[in-house]
Design a protein around this motif. Structure first.
Motif, PDB file in Angstrom:
ATOM      1  N   ARG A   1       0.824  -1.217   0.000  1.00  0.00           N
ATOM      2  CA  ARG A   1       0.000   0.000   0.000  1.00  0.00           C
ATOM      3  C   ARG A   1       0.856   1.265   0.000  1.00  0.00           C
ATOM      4  NH1 ARG A   1      -3.621  -2.046   4.832  1.00  0.00           N
ATOM      5  NH2 ARG A   1      -1.559  -2.920   5.273  1.00  0.00           N
TER       6      ARG A   1
ATOM      7  N   CYS B   1      -5.269  -7.967   7.683  1.00  0.00           N
ATOM      8  CA  CYS B   1      -6.140  -7.147   8.535  1.00  0.00           C
ATOM      9  C   CYS B   1      -7.389  -7.880   9.010  1.00  0.00           C
ATOM     10  CB  CYS B   1      -6.614  -5.873   7.833  1.00  0.00           C
ATOM     11  SG  CYS B   1      -5.285  -4.832   7.303  1.00  0.00           S
TER      12      CYS B   1
ATOM     13  N   CYS C   1      -6.279  -0.964  12.762  1.00  0.00           N
ATOM     14  CA  CYS C   1      -6.133  -0.758  11.325  1.00  0.00           C
ATOM     15  C   CYS C   1      -5.959   0.717  11.003  1.00  0.00           C
ATOM     16  CB  CYS C   1      -7.371  -1.252  10.579  1.00  0.00           C
ATOM     17  SG  CYS C   1      -7.267  -2.974  10.108  1.00  0.00           S
TER      18      CYS C   1
ATOM     19  N   CYS D   1      -2.485   1.740  12.111  1.00  0.00           N
ATOM     20  CA  CYS D   1      -1.497   1.081  11.251  1.00  0.00           C
ATOM     21  C   CYS D   1      -1.404   1.809   9.921  1.00  0.00           C
ATOM     22  CB  CYS D   1      -1.917  -0.375  11.073  1.00  0.00           C
ATOM     23  SG  CYS D   1      -1.140  -1.211   9.698  1.00  0.00           S
ATOM     24  N   LEU D   2      -2.560   2.124   9.368  1.00  0.00           N
ATOM     25  CA  LEU D   2      -2.566   2.811   8.075  1.00  0.00           C
ATOM     26  C   LEU D   2      -1.972   4.209   8.199  1.00  0.00           C
ATOM     27  CD1 LEU D   2      -3.189   1.869   5.386  1.00  0.00           C
ATOM     28  CD2 LEU D   2      -5.011   0.815   6.621  1.00  0.00           C
TER      29      LEU D   2
END
Ligand code: 5AD
Ligand code: FES
Length: 352
Positions: free
Chosen positions: A283, A315, A323, A326-327
């Motif tokens: 990503r 995920c 999440c 983390c992103l």
């Protein structure tokens, strides 16, 4: 010898290549990826700065009446565990998401006739009532024009429906009889006509895909001009007819993202979970190639492992808050920043 640099320059300045040019570039251009990404990142920054938009993905049903050969929740997969979320559960996901800064909720599911238009409209209008400052995106497949109109009138802002592959013959190799590229493309045109911010898209490296098919996908996007384009690698699912087919590559997926950014400069382009699944920094790399959207999972952890379109999906064990954080770290490590807004398409405010 194809002059790939010249083709990339041409796409950058004219937002268009013909089929032969796209095909040649897709076949021979990967070694010029770094050059492409310099331009695609420049274009994304000109349109959206270093902003990355957040979409909270709520996978609300794993039932599906369709039987796409690539998909893990196809109806023939009797091993798949099925679940449905009711309105209260969906609203709870939105509540969690809102606290975490999400201002777009994406309701995605298989094509599940249990959710009648009345039920979908009730869910959409309830979300819009509780969270009037949020956008609602639907991703629930092929419906009639009347249904799409009802969803729009109940408050849905956006609709995702990947075209999967623009080529009719290739489409028929990925889907059983009864599903057609023609109907899918007509649905996309209808969605645009109604006024949805519309998302098309395709898998990279899907079985039997050729460079010419991908060239046709680019031409299809040039013509449709969708506000969003979802692109991820094909990843085999063990309980589908394509279990033994090779997965798409990181390199070609990133390359296609770069091309899409040049063809549609202000498109909203997610760095997909599928790309994060086949590469630990998938990503982040997508963001550097032109992507400007991330879609963390907001589904209840108890159902996440049941929404498996492909194997090894990431995920599925993490809480929504994990999440989200983390992103955020990933986006920042790539040199961008998450903004907590609806993140509409650049042309949207001028239009409305
Ligand atoms: N690998 C990658 N992507 C997939 N999708 C479905 N199955 C797979 C798979 N095996 C994608 C399709 C669909 C989207 C929701 O997920 O493109 O439109
Ligand atoms: Fe879900 Fe990283 S985005 S854990």
């Amino acid at each position: 010898m194809t002059d790939c640099v010249a083709l990339i320059d041409k796409l950058y300045s004219t937002h268009h290549l013909d089929k032969a040019e796209y095909s040649a570039l897709i076949k021979n251009g990967i070694s010029h990826s770094d050059y492409l990404f310099t331009l695609s990142d420049k274009v994304r920054r000109e349109n959206y700065g270093d902003d990355v938009y957040l979409r909270g993905l709520i996978e609300f049903t794993s039932y599906c009446k369709n039987d796409c050969y690539y998909c893990g929740i196809r109806c023939s997969n009797k091993q798949a565990e099925r679940y449905r979320l009711d309105k209260e559960q969906i609203l709870e996901c939105c509540g969690t998401g809102y606290e975490l800064g999400f201002r777009t909720f994406v309701l995605q599911g298989g094509e599940d006739p249990f959710y009648t238009d009345d039920i979908i409209c009730d869910i959409v209008s309830s979300i819009k009532k509780d969270y009037p400052d949020c956008a609602v995106t639907l991703s629930i497949g092929e419906k009639s024009e009347e249904s799409y109109r009802r969803y729009y009138e109940s408050g849905a802002d956006r609709y995702l429906l990947r075209h999967e592959t623009a080529d009719y013959e290739h489409y028929s190799k990925l889907h059983p009889v009864g599903l057609s590229a023609e109907n899918r493309q007509n649905c996309l045109k209808t969605l645009k006509k109604i006024g949805f911010q519309t998302g098309a898209g395709f898998m990279v490296g899907s079985p039997y895909q050729t460079a010419e098919n991908l060239a046709d996908d680019m031409l299809f996007l040039e013509e449709l001009k969708p506000e969003m384009v979802g692109i991820g690698p094909f990843i085999p699912h063990h309980a589908t007819p394509f279990a033994n087919m090779p997965q798409g590559t990181v390199e070609l997926t990133l390359f296609m993202l770069g091309l899409v950014r040049l063809a549609l400069p202000d498109v909203l382009l997610p760095a997909t979970t599928a790309l994060g699944t086949i590469h630990p920094q998938g990503r982040e790399l997508a963001l550097k190639s032109g992507a400007n959207v991330v879609m963390p999972n907001l589904s209840p952890v108890s159902v996440r492992k049941k929404y498996l379109l492909y194997d090894n999906k990431i995920c599925t064990g993490d809480e929504s808050a994990q999440c989200r954080m983390c992103l955020q770290k990933r986006v920042e490590s790539a040199g961008y920043r998450i903004v907590e807004s609806r993140g509409d398409h650049a042309a949207y405010n001028e239009r409305k």
